[in-house]
Design a protein around this motif. Structure first.
Motif, PDB file in Angstrom:
ATOM      1  N   UNK A   1       4.996  -9.820  30.203  1.00 55.26           N
ATOM      2  CA  UNK A   1       4.802 -11.247  29.917  1.00 55.26           C
ATOM      3  C   UNK A   1       4.567 -11.519  28.435  1.00 55.26           C
ATOM      4  N   UNK A   2       3.806 -10.642  27.764  1.00 51.05           N
ATOM      5  CA  UNK A   2       3.567 -10.863  26.336  1.00 51.05           C
ATOM      6  C   UNK A   2       4.876 -10.857  25.551  1.00 51.05           C
TER       7      UNK A   2
ATOM      8  N   UNK B   1       7.830 -11.475  26.733  1.00 46.61           N
ATOM      9  CA  UNK B   1       8.575 -12.673  27.111  1.00 46.61           C
ATOM     10  C   UNK B   1       8.057 -13.891  26.346  1.00 46.61           C
ATOM     11  N   UNK B   2       6.729 -13.955  26.182  1.00 46.22           N
ATOM     12  CA  UNK B   2       6.117 -15.080  25.482  1.00 46.22           C
ATOM     13  C   UNK B   2       6.500 -15.074  24.004  1.00 46.22           C
ATOM     14  N   UNK B   3       6.387 -13.892  23.390  1.00 46.32           N
ATOM     15  CA  UNK B   3       6.666 -13.791  21.956  1.00 46.32           C
ATOM     16  C   UNK B   3       8.133 -14.136  21.672  1.00 46.32           C
TER      17      UNK B   3
END
Lengths: 348, 348
Positions: free
Chosen positions: A281-282, A284-286
């Motif tokens: 998720x990190x 994907x977020x970045x």
């Protein structure tokens, strides 16, 4: 009549079952012209899903309408119809929003409908179709035999591959990577090509599947998997990543590959039922990599895909590489389980 | 000149630092008119992120251009400019795709640029801006003082709330739920309203924030959290769920709420930096609930949002409920940490 039943892992039989009758005014009775075996049918076959002994199986079929309930208006006896892998009313809010797979009154073949009536499986001779108006899509006339395979593929795999491409927001000119070379992944290649993708990269290491991928419009094939596959896809896109990615497997490795090869701002359209996936998720977020998809609302796409098949614009039936009589259904399962066949068609 | 530095948890100082000079022909020197404190500045403040003792801090500012490098063409001395919370070249493939937050040569304020030069933080008197053409957006003339707060909010919170709404694919007539009532969540309410949402549901239990949410266009407010909040949102949508959901917090509870209130086929636009989130992927798959968003490419939205502020179409500056001199920056941090202020503006 005869219908396929499952009794235990690796125990598939063609059984004598009662012939279905109309149970509700919204029902139709359809005599099956052709059905098929899905990759997801292999889960209970392999014992990975619980089995109710003797239950019906199969959720993909086309056929001829034999009889309709009093309130059915969109199909009539004699019509050739395509059934999506779920039935739906096509009128509830979720259906109106184009997600017929979340229909309030719909459900799966081979179970029980909302009134408690047995819903036949697709791998049989005759099927009672609940909510016929909201479920079935007819062709203008009974199609030529040469089109049956492609129309049958719309029941599930082609509609599911199409959904992956819709969810991934494939646009004209895009570079698209497709992870997975099963019948759904191959259909995703065809969908991306049909939507105007400029470059369609199929990740496949099986020669026969690579051939179909190229026939479906793949411009590039990557045989490597894991880190090597990711590196190859990034190299093909000059380090930028793909504009859209289709994840058609459902494993953690397939999903991680799909996300890694997506460019910042791209969406991964996923249709492989998730098994043990841990999303990064990190990352994907970045990189603003989105995730969309799920159980395909095949009914939503059926009219358009039917027209595309009838016009010759697409030929998704190429995914069938084995056709056998319904009486040999057990061999059909074995062939797919042993990967001797991509997809098996059954003819009653 | 004076600039804010961080030395240890809860140790924020206004320090004497060297005045910046042009280091590259693409640089600009900007004298800060106003800057502010971000919720994300509170992470190092609280010791939740590692701290480099004495490093610069702050990434939101507007100001007047004092000097530009020889290759800068889009801004000139005397211009009033808005700086996004990251600098970017606006020419690399990621920028061209509208994801300037993933710019190949861009970066964050308060660190070092790709040539190794110190990049000032925003909470100071003067800032060296790398890649000025790709980073700064000027107003046609120096704006009235009454517009400074709204223009400053475009540096981060309004652009980030806007990104959440873009990622969630908010469309005219939609019912939108916004999870989070910080400055970003409130900006998300304004964004959804501006995009034509028919109904905007703000999840907020703070009276002052509810008031701003309503001023920003919220039609409904839900004060409950967790299961009760989810039930209230579903009841508001007659059990269907929202057409689009903005997740503006980043916690597991906020994300689970956002996904639970999304209707089948909806997308959750998320901009809260993920902290300990475990996604309910099976539920998302079954209901076709997508997830999109990430670090907001504020630069992409700046021209449009600037015009909306100048025309009076939006007034996002309402999120500032505390304005203090830069010399009292430590008190500004304390006020936000203790939730006495939603967002603090600093005036050098």
């Amino acid at each position: 009549m005869k219908a396929t039943t499952i009794h235990a892992p690796f125990d598939i039989r063609l059984s004598d079952v009662p012939e279905p009758t109309l149970l509700a005014p919204t029902d139709a009775i359809v005599r099956v012209t052709a059905s098929c075996i899905c990759g997801s049918d292999l889960w209970p076959y392999r014992g990975e899903n619980p089995i109710t002994e003797g239950s019906r199986i199969g959720h993909e079929f086309v056929g001829i309408v034999e009889e309709v309930g009093s309130s059915v208006s969109s199909v009539k006896p004699g019509d050739f119809v395509i059934a999506p892998f779920m039935y739906s009313d096509n009128t509830c809010p979720h259906c109106q929003n184009g997600i017929q797979s979340a229909c309030s009154t719909g459900g799966f073949w081979g179970g029980h409908d909302h009134d408690g009536g047995l819903v036949d499986g697709g791998q049989g001779e005759i099927v009672r179709v609940p909510l016929a108006d909201g479920t079935l899509v007819a062709t203008p006339e009974v199609p030529d035999e040469s089109l049956v395979a492609s129309l049958l593929s719309l029941s599930d795999v082609m509609g599911t591959g199409w959904h992956a491409a819709v969810a991934a927001q494939v646009s004209e000119g895009d570079t698209v990577v497709v992870v997975g070379d099963g019948a759904v992944g191959l259909s995703g290649v065809l969908a991306a090509h049909r939507m105007g993708a400029a470059r369609v990269v199929a990740m496949s290491r099986h020669a026969a599947r690579q051939t179909i991928a190229r026939e479906f419009g793949a411009t590039d094939v990557i045989a490597e998997r894991g880190e090597e596959g990711i590196a190859a896809a990034l190299e093909l896109t000059k380090g930028v990543g793909a504009d859209a990615v289709l994840e058609c497997v459902g494993t953690d490795q397939a999903m991680k590959t799909a996300i890694a090869v997506a460019r910042p701002g791209a969406t991964v359209g996923y249709v492989g039922v998730p098994h043990g996936i841990e999303l990064p998720l990190r990352d994907m977020f970045v990189r603003n990599v989105g995730l969309a998809g799920g159980i395909a609302p095949v009914r939503e796409y059926l009219p358009q895909l039917r027209d595309d098949v009838l016009s010759g614009a697409i030929n998704p039936g190429l995914v069938f590489d084995l056709e056998i009589p319904l009486s040999e259904v057990a061999e059909g399962y074995a062939a797919m389980h042993e990967r001797r066949a991509i997809k098996t068609m059954l003819r009653p």
